[in-house]
Design an enzyme around this catalytic site. Structure first.
Site, PDB file in Angstrom:
ATOM      1  N   GLU A 194      95.772  47.642 104.712  1.00  0.00           N
ATOM      2  CA  GLU A 194      96.067  49.064 104.943  1.00  0.00           C
ATOM      3  C   GLU A 194      94.960  49.721 105.769  1.00  0.00           C
ATOM      4  O   GLU A 194      94.337  50.710 105.343  1.00  0.00           O
ATOM      5  CB  GLU A 194      96.322  49.799 103.614  1.00  0.00           C
ATOM      6  CG  GLU A 194      97.552  49.255 102.900  1.00  0.00           C
ATOM      7  CD  GLU A 194      98.143  50.154 101.817  1.00  0.00           C
ATOM      8  OE1 GLU A 194      97.523  51.173 101.463  1.00  0.00           O
ATOM      9  OE2 GLU A 194      99.254  49.832 101.344  1.00  0.00           O
ATOM     10  N   GLU A 311     103.087  43.602  99.994  1.00  0.00           N
ATOM     11  CA  GLU A 311     103.079  44.484  98.813  1.00  0.00           C
ATOM     12  C   GLU A 311     104.441  45.151  98.765  1.00  0.00           C
ATOM     13  O   GLU A 311     104.844  45.801  99.736  1.00  0.00           O
ATOM     14  CB  GLU A 311     101.993  45.568  98.913  1.00  0.00           C
ATOM     15  CG  GLU A 311     100.591  45.035  98.705  1.00  0.00           C
ATOM     16  CD  GLU A 311      99.522  46.126  98.675  1.00  0.00           C
ATOM     17  OE1 GLU A 311      99.829  47.261  98.248  1.00  0.00           O
ATOM     18  OE2 GLU A 311      98.391  45.833  99.095  1.00  0.00           O
TER      19      GLU A 311
HETATM   20  O1  AHR Z   1      99.062  47.890  94.941  1.00  0.00           O
HETATM   21  C1  AHR Z   1      98.281  49.030  94.795  1.00  0.00           C
HETATM   22  C2  AHR Z   1      97.717  49.527  96.116  1.00  0.00           C
HETATM   23  O2  AHR Z   1      98.759  49.944  96.943  1.00  0.00           O
HETATM   24  C3  AHR Z   1      96.982  48.535  96.961  1.00  0.00           C
HETATM   25  O3  AHR Z   1      95.664  48.387  96.572  1.00  0.00           O
HETATM   26  C4  AHR Z   1      97.069  49.129  98.321  1.00  0.00           C
HETATM   27  O4  AHR Z   1      97.039  48.166  99.347  1.00  0.00           O
HETATM   28  C5  AHR Z   1      98.369  49.916  98.299  1.00  0.00           C
HETATM   29  O5  AHR Z   1      98.201  51.192  98.754  1.00  0.00           O
END
Ligand code: AHR
Length: 503
Positions: A194, A311
């Protein structure tokens, strides 16, 4: 295990809701709809957040909770059953604040750091050697998430060398002194996380240049560029334009939130509106995959660069007093997982990996723990049901199913995926998104199917330590009748069935 047959399901649902089942039609062909479903699409994500590692997975070798070199046996055994093809670690946001050197050597000497993103202190008791042991216990590939936000490229390159060098270099010798002779395999290495936010708040141009710089020193692994997570097509465009040659994969983060990022919504005790909004949000992943694929196709028509959804999952409000990012997991989450898998199956040309967030006690997890107790979640059972899809070839199928409305949210009643399994069997996944009505899916198939169904007594049915079997799969079977094979789906359910002969 209970067995649900078509007649039983339809009779029970019609009586309960006083409604006739939804009628749908599915035609499955033998034509491949795309390349195989990579098993890594069923991957996981482990971050040092809340009790996701400490307590949930790791209890330490001295713990009275049964463990193998510190990793809890109950969780490892459950995870081995569903199979963990790949695990991403150590973050998330945590990764861009992590110095790998903090997590090697004598545990008693490891520095204690603040966990900047998720609160509390990081003991560094779980570091590289411990995590790699966990991966070996599970038989999982590792996807190391490297730090581009706050460490130089040399740190990332040296971490990779430390793990993988098989020579007399100082880093390989150091690893040996720390107890590991043989090098590990690090198949995937993430270049930051991110970068648009917690990974450094970089502009797309700056990130692309940084990516190229870091990736230059990481060529011995699959280099994964951090991509989109906020609906930003321009970042993907810039990254593909400037950095496609320096990457093997690009990522998408996609969370399903019932309400908004200020007030996410509750994990349980929600109404039909929140049910519908959450599933609508989950289905929305397809739009993002389409948008990113179109940009990638422009710059990489040969599809060399993969899209990793590293994710994904639901994100609800953390209850007061719970550890960071802890949330209950209900039948709704199992449906979110199922519809998401079905979307991944429809995009195998680009989507080669996905990692649900996260493994235990954090966001949409497989298991919840409390001291020595562990309970498996409905999402765990969705992963369990979908096991036959790993490595399967998706097949072209046409579904005609009506939509239904809840407030101003419109959803399909039924969503499906069909594939040819690695054992040659036809495998079908069908999701009935309607919270109250059964569905009757007529097909062009004419052989018997067996498999399992996952449903529950309510939209937010969930497993607890006291009632761990509230949402568990039941056996499901159907035989062809005079109208061919008809599948009866209970309201709010996921059904996965297999068939020996295609027709
Ligand atoms: O999964 C939780 C968080 O969500 C992670 O650390 C981040 O990459 C995303 O914003």
């Amino acid at each position: 295990m209970k067995t649900l047959t078509a007649a039983l399901i339809l009779a029970a649902a019609a009586t309960a809701a006083g409604a006739q089942p939804i009628e749908a039609r599915l035609d499955v062909t033998q034509d491949a709809a795309g390349p195989r479903i990579e098993p890594t699409v069923y991957g996981h994500f482990v971050e040092h957040a809340g009790t996701g590692v400490y307590g949930g997975l790791w209890v330490g070798p001295e713990s009275a909770i049964p463990n193998t070199r510190g990793w809890r046996n109950d969780v490892v055994q459950a995870l081995k059953h569903i199979g963990v093809p790949v695990m991403r670690w150590p973050g998330g946001c945590f990764a861009d604040d992590y110095d790998w050197r903090d997590g090697i050597g004598d545990p008693a000497q490891r520095p204690v750091r603040r966990n900047r993103w998720w609160g509390g202190l990081e003991s560094n008791r779980v570091g590289t050697h411990e995590f790699m042991d966990f991966a070996e216990q599970l038989g999982s590939e590792v996807y190391i998430s490297g730090n581009m936000g706050s460490m130089p490229p040399r740190a990332a390159a040296q971490w990779l060398d430390y793990m993988t060098a098989d020579d007399a270099s100082t880093l390989a010798q150091e690893r040996r002194r720390n107890g590991r002779d043989k090098p590990w395999k690090v198949k995937y290495f993430g270049v930051g996380n991110e970068s648009f936010g917690c990974g450094g708040n970089m502009s797309p141009e700056h990130q692309a240049d940084m990516h190229n710089q870091y990736a230059t020193f990481l060529w011995s692994s699959t280099r994964v560029a951090s991509g989109d997570g906020e609906g930003d097509d321009r970042r993907v465009e810039v990254l593909m334009q400037r950095s496609a040659k320096q990457m093997d994969a690009l990522t998408l983060h996609y969370y399903s939130v019932p309400d908004n990022w200020t007030k996410h919504g509750d994990a349980t005790g929600f109404d039909a509106g929140a049910w519908a909004r959450t599933l609508k949000a989950a289905l929305g992943i397809e739009k993002r995959i389409d948008a990113l694929s179109a940009i990638m196709d422009k710059h990489d028509p040969a599809k060399r660069v993969a899209l990793y959804v590293d994710e994904w999952g639901t994100w609800y409000d953390t209850p007061a007093g719970a550890s960071a990012l802890w949330q209950q997991n209900s039948l709704r989450d199992a449906l979110v997982a199922a519809v998401t898998f079905n979307v991944f199956h429809a995009h195998t040309d680009r989507v080669k990996m996905a990692n649900i967030a996260q493994m235990v006690n954090v966001l949409q997890s497989m298991a919840l723990t409390d001291g020595p107790r562990m309970v498996l979640t409905p999402t765990y059972y969705a992963f369990d049901l979908y096991r036959p899809f790993k490595g399967a070839t998706p097949l072209k199928a046409t579904l005609q199913a009506p939509a239904f409305r809840t407030g101003d949210v419109e959803l399909p009643t039924v969503q499906v995926s069909a594939a040819r399994g690695t054992d040659g069997k036809l495998v079908l996944a069908l999701v009935n998104l309607h919270p109250e009505r059964a569905a009757r899916v007529a097909t062009n198939l004419s052989a018997a199917v067996t498999g399992r169904v996952l449903t529950g007594a309510a939209m937010d049915a969930h497993n607890t330590f006291e009632q761990p079997q509230a949402v568990v799969p039941a056996a499901f079977s159907a035989k062809p009748g005079s109208q061919g094979l008809v599948l009866a789906l209970p309201p709010r359910s996921v059904v996965v069935v297999e068939m020996q002969a295609p027709r």
